[in-house]
Design a protein around this motif. Sequence first.
Motif, PDB file in Angstrom:
ATOM      1  N   ALA A  99       0.765  -1.526   0.093  1.00  0.00           N
ATOM      2  CA  ALA A  99      -0.275  -0.261  -0.014  1.00  0.00           C
ATOM      3  C   ALA A  99       0.667   1.475  -0.047  1.00  0.00           C
ATOM      4  N   GLN A 100       1.473   0.760   1.117  1.00  0.00           N
ATOM      5  CA  GLN A 100       2.990   2.529   0.944  1.00  0.00           C
ATOM      6  C   GLN A 100       3.631   3.025  -0.491  1.00  0.00           C
ATOM      7  N   ARG A 101       4.219   1.400  -0.697  1.00  0.00           N
ATOM      8  CA  ARG A 101       5.057   1.682  -1.843  1.00  0.00           C
ATOM      9  C   ARG A 101       4.116   2.404  -2.802  1.00  0.00           C
ATOM     10  N   ALA A 102       2.593   1.601  -3.382  1.00  0.00           N
ATOM     11  CA  ALA A 102       2.110   2.007  -5.335  1.00  0.00           C
ATOM     12  C   ALA A 102       1.121   3.368  -4.319  1.00  0.00           C
ATOM     13  N   GLY A 103       1.246   4.275  -3.266  1.00  0.00           N
ATOM     14  CA  GLY A 103       1.016   5.567  -3.119  1.00  0.00           C
ATOM     15  C   GLY A 103      -0.037   5.542  -2.173  1.00  0.00           C
ATOM     16  N   ALA A 104      -0.623   4.569  -1.695  1.00  0.00           N
ATOM     17  CA  ALA A 104      -2.361   4.836  -0.877  1.00  0.00           C
ATOM     18  C   ALA A 104      -1.685   6.013   0.186  1.00  0.00           C
ATOM     19  N   SER A 105      -2.481   7.046   0.615  1.00  0.00           N
ATOM     20  CA  SER A 105      -2.527   8.230   1.303  1.00  0.00           C
ATOM     21  C   SER A 105      -2.315   7.023   2.236  1.00  0.00           C
ATOM     22  N   ALA A 106      -3.954   6.129   2.862  1.00  0.00           N
ATOM     23  CA  ALA A 106      -3.570   5.425   4.540  1.00  0.00           C
ATOM     24  C   ALA A 106      -4.580   4.129   3.783  1.00  0.00           C
ATOM     25  N   VAL A 107      -4.620   3.338   5.042  1.00  0.00           N
ATOM     26  CA  VAL A 107      -5.154   2.149   5.090  1.00  0.00           C
ATOM     27  C   VAL A 107      -5.925   1.697   6.230  1.00  0.00           C
ATOM     28  N   LEU A 108      -6.633   1.178   5.457  1.00  0.00           N
ATOM     29  CA  LEU A 108      -8.173   0.503   6.475  1.00  0.00           C
ATOM     30  C   LEU A 108      -7.562  -0.713   6.901  1.00  0.00           C
ATOM     31  N   LEU A 109      -8.151  -1.235   8.479  1.00  0.00           N
ATOM     32  CA  LEU A 109      -7.734  -1.969   8.950  1.00  0.00           C
ATOM     33  C   LEU A 109      -8.572  -2.794  10.223  1.00  0.00           C
ATOM     34  N   ALA A 110      -8.918  -3.911   9.153  1.00  0.00           N
ATOM     35  CA  ALA A 110     -10.426  -4.751  10.322  1.00  0.00           C
ATOM     36  C   ALA A 110      -9.613  -6.044  10.715  1.00  0.00           C
ATOM     37  N   PRO A 111      -9.955  -6.936  11.937  1.00  0.00           N
ATOM     38  CA  PRO A 111     -10.019  -7.233  12.860  1.00  0.00           C
ATOM     39  C   PRO A 111      -9.696  -8.985  12.538  1.00  0.00           C
ATOM     40  N   ILE A 112      -9.888  -9.397  10.975  1.00  0.00           N
ATOM     41  CA  ILE A 112     -10.600 -10.136  10.314  1.00  0.00           C
ATOM     42  C   ILE A 112      -9.651 -11.164  11.282  1.00  0.00           C
ATOM     43  N   SER A 113     -10.673 -12.568  11.093  1.00  0.00           N
ATOM     44  CA  SER A 113     -10.316 -13.923  11.801  1.00  0.00           C
ATOM     45  C   SER A 113     -10.424 -15.077  11.222  1.00  0.00           C
ATOM     46  N   TYR A 114      -9.862 -16.896  11.839  1.00  0.00           N
ATOM     47  CA  TYR A 114     -10.428 -17.557  11.941  1.00  0.00           C
ATOM     48  C   TYR A 114     -10.479 -17.954  13.436  1.00  0.00           C
TER      49      TYR A 114
END
Lengths: 304, 304
Positions: free
Chosen positions: B90-105
């Motif tokens: 994400a950072q390398r491709a130029g995203a301005s921010a990331v979104l993170l959900a605690p998805i899980s099994y």
Amino acid sequence: MFCGLSAFPLTPVNETGINEKAFVTLIQQLVAAGVDSIGALGSTGNYAYLNREERLRVLRLAVHSAEGIPVMISISAIRTSEVLRLAEDAQRAGASAVLLAPISYQTLTNDEVFLLYEQVTNSLSIPLCVYDNPSTSHFHFSDELHGRIAELPNVSSIKIPGVPSDPEAAKTRIRKLRTAIPPHVTIGVSGDSFAVTGLNAGCEAWYSVLGGLFPNVCLKMTRLAQAGFADEAKRLSALLEPIWTLFHQYGSLRVISAAAEISGLISSPSLPLPLQPLNQLAREHLEFILKDIQTTETSCSPFG
Amino acid sequence: MFCGLSAFPLTPVNETGINEKAFVTLIQQLVAAGVDSIGALGSTGNYAYLNREERLRVLRLAVHSAEGIPVMISISAIRTSEVLRLAEDAQRAGASAVLLAPISYQTLTNDEVFLLYEQVTNSLSIPLCVYDNPSTSHFHFSDELHGRIAELPNVSSIKIPGVPSDPEAAKTRIRKLRTAIPPHVTIGVSGDSFAVTGLNAGCEAWYSVLGGLFPNVCLKMTRLAQAGFADEAKRLSALLEPIWTLFHQYGSLRVISAAAEISGLISSPSLPLPLQPLNQLAREHLEFILKDIQTTETSCSPFG
């Protein structure tokens, strides 16, 4: 192969990779005990944390080490196309059966789940066990849906998430599900603390987490229940109550990985992040109760 | 970038692959409308159904087509190591921010979720939005946990799953969460039917599914609420009640993909299996109500 004890071993995984040697040791224990089948890469086998290549590698190790004991393997994935690829890998690598849970990101409808099983079973030449595990898949099967899926070709068993703790209620539950599915499809109980109640209520199989680490005691319980010694099987299960309690408190995976570490079979850490090991207090309690379980395990061994 | 309308476009995907051209068209619509940010590869962006390479490809298309509008991208994955790889992409491709959900099994503990966010934010050089979406992650954040995570470096916003429908209860809810988190962290509402109530209750952002397809009407609602015209914003949201109802009945993803198909922006099917398209009856109803929405959309357009 969908009767008796199906032992689900841990796949020890951490940030450096899969501990293949330790995994093979776990399989060899199951072979020595003579379990009826091996459920590699189930939930306890950490399948959801491994990529396709890693899953294929673990399957090959399991089949190679199983010395002819049938190996069932999970092919669950969020996307159907990936399930189909995993099914092909499973068949090519010599799995005797596949296990499929309707894991998902978006909540699935009954029709979507049916169509998934239809598409997958159409592509299979080995049997499939339906993995009904709402605590990880978050999908709730109705008996009507179980019935529709159980009519599909290659469907041979249903791994149910447990039974009511009251023996009569458990019998009623199994009788009800039995009327919804064809007679050739077996019902296997999971949720180890329910296992003996399930077997006594008429489940043909026990899909077992504890059996993946302590196969002898689990085989003994299974054989007692199969032979109609319901009370003796219950007494043995009651001896294990302390570990069932830990399973409920911390999740069976964290407990069984700590138990394997304490037993010296695998090194620590043995779970993939973000999963953390059992906390120190619970681990100390586990160390304490493990001595009794190990004694029981040895006394149940054919060589003990 | 964590204020105003953040539009979450669909990524059209089917068994033949990603429809890149249609995806770019959707982004261009958002650029023309002048949304405040673009949330590519959110739940509506089908991130969970794509592999790492596909996610990187979609991100690059989004950043390239966004003409300077900040792009936020989901880096959620079941395993931490994969989240870290996606963060780097994400950072390398130029995203301005990331979104993170605690998805899980396996069900995660509060500590496991905290440690996940700690590890990920430590590796980031761009802001992170916490994705609190229990309907897909099956994880329930406490305000106490939100507070701990919001203190971590780079945490800039929380995407909450909705607010109570009563305006006063919504204000109480937002005030309570606000006291748990630092002032620089914004709160963004999601669950489109709650959006105006959330904005009127003090949410700074709307993370919007409908905004990914009909940005003008969603921008109008956002601007009205931001300017204090609470009742006007509510009136506009009430006009959209028929589509909120469909969102609740069938899931917003199935509805928005059908709406994009009906609008001629993308071809059918536009969802990955096992997801099925909206059933025929619902689709006919959607066609009917879409005319009104399109009229409203056009009237809200700066060019309309």
